[in-house]
Design a protein around this motif. Sequence first.
Motif, PDB file in Angstrom:
ATOM      1  N   ALA A  14       0.833  -1.205   0.000  1.00 56.51           N
ATOM      2  CA  ALA A  14       0.000   0.000   0.000  1.00 56.51           C
ATOM      3  C   ALA A  14       0.869   1.257   0.000  1.00 56.51           C
ATOM      4  N   ALA A  15       1.976   1.212   0.747  1.00 55.44           N
ATOM      5  CA  ALA A  15       2.871   2.376   0.793  1.00 55.44           C
ATOM      6  C   ALA A  15       3.492   2.629  -0.579  1.00 55.44           C
ATOM      7  N   ARG A  16       3.919   1.560  -1.240  1.00 56.45           N
ATOM      8  CA  ARG A  16       4.498   1.725  -2.580  1.00 56.45           C
ATOM      9  C   ARG A  16       3.461   2.249  -3.562  1.00 56.45           C
ATOM     10  N   GLN A  17       2.246   1.765  -3.443  1.00 56.92           N
ATOM     11  CA  GLN A  17       1.183   2.256  -4.330  1.00 56.92           C
ATOM     12  C   GLN A  17       0.952   3.751  -4.121  1.00 56.92           C
ATOM     13  N   ALA A  18       0.982   4.191  -2.878  1.00 55.99           N
ATOM     14  CA  ALA A  18       0.776   5.616  -2.595  1.00 55.99           C
ATOM     15  C   ALA A  18       1.887   6.458  -3.227  1.00 55.99           C
TER      16      ALA A  18
END
Length: 296
Positions: A204-208
């Motif tokens: 999720a952090a990478r997607q953000a």
Amino acid sequence: MATDDLLFVVLDGAGGCLVALDEPTLAGPVSRTGRGGVIHLVPSGRPVLRPDPPGNAGLRALTGAGTVAVAGATVALSALLTPFVGAPIGVAGLALCGAGYRSGRSALDRRWGDRHRMLRRSAEAEVFAGAFSAAQTILMLWPRLRDLVQVPTPSRELAGSLWTLAGLLHDRADLEEQVAELSRAAARLPVGSRAAAPLRDELAARQALLRASLTELAGAVDARVSALEILAGECVDLVRDERAVVAAVEAIRSADRSLGLVVPPVVTPPDETGELASQTRSIVAAYRELTGLTRR
């Protein structure tokens, strides 16, 4: 693209686009259209959007010749000495040929990638096609504007803008694919697994981060496309208004010519009757004076 004077564009009817600094080799007859430094290549059929990088055929031929030479040397050494000597040397030689080919092919691919932009998705290709159309409009109308703006041609600026735009669109497609890959990876994680929770957070952090980069890219793409479209619109408006003024002046002149034929200027022609009457009165008065018939 500060040192390049030409930009080549190939639009694929299937929704792809190739933008290149080097003229690509395409199968079949190809027609060239365009103005200034922006060249539109139009193949007779569906184009091959990724041709073999220049030099790759020669590299394959050289590698093939080396492989044949190594095989021959291996056979000769095995016959003269022993297969236990010839075979290892042959394996090592083939390994060197393979490594040389991979290294050479990698260098060719890097150069090809540095000077070509592939837009395989229709979303990016359509955006680029719109900007390309605006650039062509500017180049077509520029001869009517160059004396006004004191710029002989904007071809280098337009080609550079299109090349940068192709790079932005290419990067956008890559980032969106990475976001999709992260989503697929998250969907494959077992639901409710305690061990999967940290991975899910990392994904999720990478997607953000990727989505933030996509937002910046979208702004850069929109700004570049908007600048091209606004300039094209200004060129069209100026030429249209200029033509309207010329048409109005010509209409006035045409009306004046028509008025000159239908209602000629008022010029009083000589009155022959009046002159005759005046002359007659003078003669009659002289006759009366001579004969004594003058009226009292």
